[in-house]
Design a protein around this motif. Structure first.
Motif, PDB file in Angstrom:
ATOM      1  N   THR A 104       0.856  -1.186   0.000  1.00  0.00           N
ATOM      2  CA  THR A 104       0.000   0.000   0.000  1.00  0.00           C
ATOM      3  C   THR A 104       0.888   1.230   0.000  1.00  0.00           C
ATOM      4  N   ARG A 105       1.674   1.398   1.103  1.00  0.00           N
ATOM      5  CA  ARG A 105       2.387   2.690   1.215  1.00  0.00           C
ATOM      6  C   ARG A 105       3.574   2.805   0.276  1.00  0.00           C
ATOM      7  N   THR A 106       4.297   1.723   0.024  1.00  0.00           N
ATOM      8  CA  THR A 106       5.463   1.861  -0.855  1.00  0.00           C
ATOM      9  C   THR A 106       4.993   2.223  -2.266  1.00  0.00           C
ATOM     10  N   ARG A 107       4.005   1.475  -2.763  1.00  0.00           N
ATOM     11  CA  ARG A 107       3.499   1.739  -4.118  1.00  0.00           C
ATOM     12  C   ARG A 107       2.900   3.139  -4.213  1.00  0.00           C
ATOM     13  N   MET A 150      10.176  -1.472  -8.918  1.00  0.00           N
ATOM     14  CA  MET A 150       9.680  -2.843  -8.962  1.00  0.00           C
ATOM     15  C   MET A 150       9.731  -3.509  -7.596  1.00  0.00           C
ATOM     16  N   ARG A 151       8.652  -4.188  -7.253  1.00  0.00           N
ATOM     17  CA  ARG A 151       8.617  -5.065  -6.061  1.00  0.00           C
ATOM     18  C   ARG A 151       8.332  -6.478  -6.561  1.00  0.00           C
ATOM     19  N   HIS A 152       9.064  -7.431  -6.020  1.00  0.00           N
ATOM     20  CA  HIS A 152       8.934  -8.822  -6.493  1.00  0.00           C
ATOM     21  C   HIS A 152       9.119  -9.759  -5.298  1.00  0.00           C
ATOM     22  N   GLU A 190      16.129  -7.063   0.118  1.00  0.00           N
ATOM     23  CA  GLU A 190      16.385  -5.679   0.539  1.00  0.00           C
ATOM     24  C   GLU A 190      15.186  -4.783   0.269  1.00  0.00           C
ATOM     25  N   HIS A 191      15.181  -3.653   0.944  1.00  0.00           N
ATOM     26  CA  HIS A 191      14.151  -2.627   0.740  1.00  0.00           C
ATOM     27  C   HIS A 191      14.863  -1.283   0.931  1.00  0.00           C
ATOM     28  N   PRO A 192      15.714  -0.920  -0.043  1.00  0.00           N
ATOM     29  CA  PRO A 192      16.610   0.227   0.201  1.00  0.00           C
ATOM     30  C   PRO A 192      15.892   1.553   0.446  1.00  0.00           C
ATOM     31  N   THR A 193      14.762   1.786  -0.214  1.00  0.00           N
ATOM     32  CA  THR A 193      14.123   3.098  -0.022  1.00  0.00           C
ATOM     33  C   THR A 193      13.434   3.183   1.335  1.00  0.00           C
ATOM     34  N   GLN A 194      12.960   2.043   1.847  1.00  0.00           N
ATOM     35  CA  GLN A 194      12.386   2.050   3.198  1.00  0.00           C
ATOM     36  C   GLN A 194      13.483   2.372   4.205  1.00  0.00           C
ATOM     37  N   ALA A 195      14.668   1.780   4.000  1.00  0.00           N
ATOM     38  CA  ALA A 195      15.775   2.049   4.932  1.00  0.00           C
ATOM     39  C   ALA A 195      16.165   3.524   4.894  1.00  0.00           C
ATOM     40  N   GLY A 251      12.447 -10.175   7.387  1.00  0.00           N
ATOM     41  CA  GLY A 251      12.093  -8.765   7.166  1.00  0.00           C
ATOM     42  C   GLY A 251      13.179  -8.042   6.363  1.00  0.00           C
ATOM     43  N   ARG A 252      12.855  -7.667   5.154  1.00  0.00           N
ATOM     44  CA  ARG A 252      13.872  -7.006   4.309  1.00  0.00           C
ATOM     45  C   ARG A 252      14.167  -5.595   4.814  1.00  0.00           C
ATOM     46  N   THR A 253      13.181  -4.983   5.508  1.00  0.00           N
ATOM     47  CA  THR A 253      13.424  -3.607   5.961  1.00  0.00           C
ATOM     48  C   THR A 253      14.546  -3.576   6.997  1.00  0.00           C
ATOM     49  N   VAL A 254      14.569  -4.575   7.880  1.00  0.00           N
ATOM     50  CA  VAL A 254      15.620  -4.587   8.905  1.00  0.00           C
ATOM     51  C   VAL A 254      16.978  -4.975   8.321  1.00  0.00           C
ATOM     52  N   THR A 273       8.958  -4.915  13.922  1.00  0.00           N
ATOM     53  CA  THR A 273       8.477  -5.429  12.631  1.00  0.00           C
ATOM     54  C   THR A 273       7.461  -6.543  12.835  1.00  0.00           C
ATOM     55  N   ARG A 274       6.737  -6.796  11.769  1.00  0.00           N
ATOM     56  CA  ARG A 274       5.671  -7.795  11.704  1.00  0.00           C
ATOM     57  C   ARG A 274       6.287  -9.189  11.492  1.00  0.00           C
ATOM     58  N   ILE A 275       5.608 -10.213  12.011  1.00  0.00           N
ATOM     59  CA  ILE A 275       6.032 -11.590  11.691  1.00  0.00           C
ATOM     60  C   ILE A 275       5.580 -11.879  10.260  1.00  0.00           C
ATOM     61  N   GLN A 276       6.512 -12.223   9.380  1.00  0.00           N
ATOM     62  CA  GLN A 276       6.237 -12.337   7.939  1.00  0.00           C
ATOM     63  C   GLN A 276       5.841 -13.773   7.585  1.00  0.00           C
ATOM     64  N   LYS A 277       4.663 -14.168   8.050  1.00  0.00           N
ATOM     65  CA  LYS A 277       4.246 -15.577   7.868  1.00  0.00           C
ATOM     66  C   LYS A 277       4.227 -15.972   6.397  1.00  0.00           C
ATOM     67  N   HIS A 336       8.328   1.626  13.006  1.00  0.00           N
ATOM     68  CA  HIS A 336       7.817   0.384  12.402  1.00  0.00           C
ATOM     69  C   HIS A 336       7.644   0.706  10.922  1.00  0.00           C
ATOM     70  N   PRO A 337       8.035  -0.201  10.024  1.00  0.00           N
ATOM     71  CA  PRO A 337       7.883   0.137   8.601  1.00  0.00           C
ATOM     72  C   PRO A 337       6.421   0.135   8.166  1.00  0.00           C
ATOM     73  N   LEU A 338       5.567  -0.498   8.957  1.00  0.00           N
ATOM     74  CA  LEU A 338       4.158  -0.694   8.647  1.00  0.00           C
ATOM     75  C   LEU A 338       4.036  -1.597   7.403  1.00  0.00           C
ATOM     76  N   PRO A 339       3.003  -2.346   7.204  1.00  0.00           N
ATOM     77  CA  PRO A 339       1.830  -2.400   8.071  1.00  0.00           C
ATOM     78  C   PRO A 339       2.124  -3.160   9.371  1.00  0.00           C
ATOM     79  N   ARG A 340       1.480  -2.685  10.456  1.00  0.00           N
ATOM     80  CA  ARG A 340       1.565  -3.482  11.690  1.00  0.00           C
ATOM     81  C   ARG A 340       0.314  -4.342  11.745  1.00  0.00           C
TER      82      ARG A 340
HETATM   83  C1  NCD Z   1       7.365  -3.680   4.627  1.00  0.00           C
HETATM   84  C2  NCD Z   1       7.709  -4.531   3.411  1.00  0.00           C
HETATM   85  O1  NCD Z   1       6.929  -4.630   2.465  1.00  0.00           O
HETATM   86  O2  NCD Z   1       8.795  -5.060   3.439  1.00  0.00           O
HETATM   87  N1  NCD Z   1       6.440  -2.696   4.396  1.00  0.00           N
HETATM   88  C3  NCD Z   1       6.761  -1.572   3.698  1.00  0.00           C
HETATM   89  O3  NCD Z   1       7.248  -1.606   2.605  1.00  0.00           O
HETATM   90  N2  NCD Z   1       6.529  -0.398   4.303  1.00  0.00           N
HETATM   91  C4  NCD Z   1       7.165  -4.465   5.866  1.00  0.00           C
HETATM   92  C5  NCD Z   1       6.211  -5.606   5.906  1.00  0.00           C
HETATM   93  O4  NCD Z   1       5.589  -6.019   4.937  1.00  0.00           O
HETATM   94  O5  NCD Z   1       6.057  -6.154   6.990  1.00  0.00           O
END
Ligand code: NCD
Length: 372
Positions: A61-64, A111-113, A139-144, A176-179, A238-242, A279-283
């Motif tokens: 949602t937020r990245t896009r 691009m997200r994949h 990785e998620h460089p722009t979130q970092a 979690g790629r953000t961390v 961060t969220r648990i990425q099930k 938190h990068p969200l979504p929580r």
């Molecule tokens: C994160 C992601 O997609 O890696 N969200 C984001 O981009 N803000 C974190 C997540 O999905 O838990």
């Protein structure tokens, strides 16, 4: 004339490892200059005629939307596709073919994949800059960058250097790629103490721990928040990425006694009053979820919505530098005419208790309230 950040022009943005400290500072200076554009108070047409292709093959949602909003606020246009089922990849098209085609339709691609490394593979075949919007657990460089922007702005206000800070990262540090990106980006500074708080099965990958230690940072792993929160200047949850657990990992999923949520009680007991909570969200706010609790929403240390908002100026800065337009920032700034009338929607009047006298500004009620 300063050339810092100049080498980002025409580059793919795939990993935080490509940013020097000078690049980070230059990007943040540009982001600061664009703050009012990000808020819609000032307009610019610096990207007039440019097109962004937003290709998201994984939920977002937020990245896009923030990439979209950032590009639109700079005067550019956006075309996008979301999910495999609506893209020709579902007809068997290779990433290489898609990259060559989209390069003719757009001037920059985000691009997200779901697969780690897929954005880098795609970028090899693209002839315009490709920005990694998240590649699986990679990785998620722009979130970092926006996380670090939030941290540095807060530290600047409190005259605290990033060098020597203690940063606690908690939750699913394995997937979690953000961390992964944030830890590597913070490693550009000196003498960071990292507290990685997660059950063993969700701990930070050993390769990242070793890489940080080799760069001279202190790394401590803790299974519980009460061990890792004290002394932390930043608490990043961060969220648990099930969705990233494969069948084998699902069996190895920690039992609930190993999971935790970071809530007001824990923060009050163990966190410094000066810490900030990110938190990068979504929580995951569902009952029983092991994530950052909504009971912290009134705590001034919680900066998650400022952090999310910072995604706009930071992504704007990245576009500006990737497209080599940094020297033009500010040249055409003009007040946004419509923003004069922009104001927060009024909150609905509380239902109970009924006001004794109607407020003077309120429109007259359709039916007069019965006199008491
Ligand atoms: C994160 C992601 O997609 O890696 N969200 C984001 O981009 N803000 C974190 C997540 O999905 O838990």
């Amino acid at each position: 004339m300063h050339l810092q950040g100049q080498h980002l022009q025409g580059q793919h943005i795939l990993s935080v490892e490509q940013f020097s400290l000078a690049d980070i500072n230059t990007l943040f200076t540009t982001a600061e200059k664009l703050e009012l554009v990000a808020k819609g108070v000032v307009t610019t047409k610096i990207l007039d005629g440019a097109i962004l292709a937003n290709l998201f093959f994984e939920a977002s949602t937020r990245t896009r939307m923030s990439f979209h909003s950032a590009f639109a606020r700079l005067g550019g246009d956006i075309c996008d596709t979301t999910g495999f089922s609506f893209s020709s990849i579902s007809k068997g098209e290779s990433l290489a073919d898609t990259a060559q085609v989209i390069s003719e339709y757009a001037d920059v691609i985000v691009m997200r994949h779901p697969e780690q490394g897929a954005v880098a593979d795609f970028a090899q075949h693209a002839t315009v800059p490709v920005i990694n919007g998240g590649d699986g657990p990679g990785e998620h460089p722009t979130q970092a960058l926006l996380d670090l922007y939030t941290i540095t702005r807060h530290f600047n206000q409190t005259n605290q250097p990033v060098d020597g800070a203690t940063i606690a990262l908690s939750g699913d540090l394995k997937h979690g790629r953000t961390v992964h990106s944030l830890a590597k980006l913070l490693a550009r500074y000196q003498q960071i103490t990292f507290h990685f708080i997660a059950p063993d099965s969700l701990q930070m990958p050993p390769a990242i721990i070793d890489w940080l230690a080799a760069k001279g940072h202190r790394v401590h792993c803790f299974p519980r928040p009460e061990q890792g929160l004290p002394d932390a200047d930043v608490i990043y949850c961060t969220r648990i990425q099930k969705e990233r657990f494969n069948a084998e990992q699902l069996d190895a999923t920690p039992d609930e006694s190993q999971l935790f949520s970071i809530n007001q009680t824990i923060i009050n007991r163990y966190a410094k009053p000066s810490a900030i909570i990110l938190h990068p969200l979504p929580r995951d706010s569902r009952d029983g979820a092991f994530d950052l609790s909504t009971d912290l929403d009134a705590d001034p240390r919680l900066q998650i919505f400022t952090q999310a908002a910072n995604g706009i100026p930071v992504r704007m800065a990245l576009f500006v530098h990737c497209l080599g337009l940094q020297d033009l920032v500010g040249h055409d700034f003009a007040p946004a005419p419509w923003a004069q009338s922009k104001s927060a929607p009024k909150k609905p009047a509380p239902q109970k208790p009924a006001p004794q006298k109607p407020a003077p500004q309120k429109p007259a009620p359709q039916k007069p309230a019965p006199q008491r």
